[in-house]
Design a protein around this motif. Structure first.
Motif, PDB file in Angstrom:
ATOM      1  N   ASP A  56       0.867  -1.180   0.000  1.00 23.10           N
ATOM      2  CA  ASP A  56       0.000   0.000   0.000  1.00 23.10           C
ATOM      3  C   ASP A  56       0.904   1.230   0.000  1.00 23.10           C
ATOM      4  N   THR A  57       0.843   2.003  -1.069  1.00 21.91           N
ATOM      5  CA  THR A  57       1.756   3.137  -1.227  1.00 21.91           C
ATOM      6  C   THR A  57       1.148   4.475  -0.810  1.00 21.91           C
ATOM      7  N   ARG A  58      -0.059   4.436  -0.230  1.00 22.23           N
ATOM      8  CA  ARG A  58      -0.606   5.693   0.290  1.00 22.23           C
ATOM      9  C   ARG A  58       0.309   6.202   1.398  1.00 22.23           C
ATOM     10  N   LYS A  59       0.200   7.454   1.699  1.00 18.94           N
ATOM     11  CA  LYS A  59       1.094   8.082   2.677  1.00 18.94           C
ATOM     12  C   LYS A  59       0.438   8.201   4.047  1.00 18.94           C
ATOM     13  N   GLU A  86       5.110   5.466   3.564  1.00 17.40           N
ATOM     14  CA  GLU A  86       4.075   4.655   2.930  1.00 17.40           C
ATOM     15  C   GLU A  86       3.416   3.759   3.973  1.00 17.40           C
TER      16      GLU A  86
END
Length: 134
Positions: A56-59, A86
């Protein structure tokens, strides 16, 4: 029926507490590690977290003073300010590196074995134990 209700609520509380949901796995040391590894909730929780948050590359914004600020390296990169990491990196740090996506098949097998053992125990108990006053 009252005894079963009480035992069920105790089991649910123990399951939640020792699964890694309330107390993180890296905080359980000594004898408490045993309770973590025999707890079925641990395998459910690990499988759920790793299937949802793997890659999951959301911040996530980590503020200074957070328990994870230094372990995530924010003190070096973002001195005296919030830092962004991330989600998968944050989750890995949150669980002390103990939850892995590679464990999902193992988790499913262990949960299947636990389910089979409980079903067989229930079947045998219903077949051989009677509480009627015959």
């Amino acid at each position: 029926q009252g005894t079963a209700t009480i035992l069920a609520s105790v089991f649910i509380g123990i399951n939640n507490f020792f699964s890694g949901l309330i107390v993180r796995p890296q905080q359980m040391t000594g004898l408490w590690q045993f309770t973590y590894w025999i707890n079925p909730g641990h395998f459910v929780y690990e499988g759920l977290c790793m299937s949802v948050f793997h890659n999951d590359t959301r911040k996530v914004i980590v503020s200074e003073g957070s328990d994870y600020y230094i372990p995530l390296g924010c003190d070096v990169t973002y001195a005296n300010s919030d830092c962004e990491v991330e989600v998968h990196t944050y989750v890995d740090t949150f669980f002390g590196g103990l939850f892995h996506r590679d464990n999902i098949p193992r988790d499913a097998i262990i949960l299947g074995c636990i389910l089979f053992a409980v079903r067989m125990s229930t079947f045998l108990a219903l077949k051989y134990f009677t509480y009627s006053g015959k």
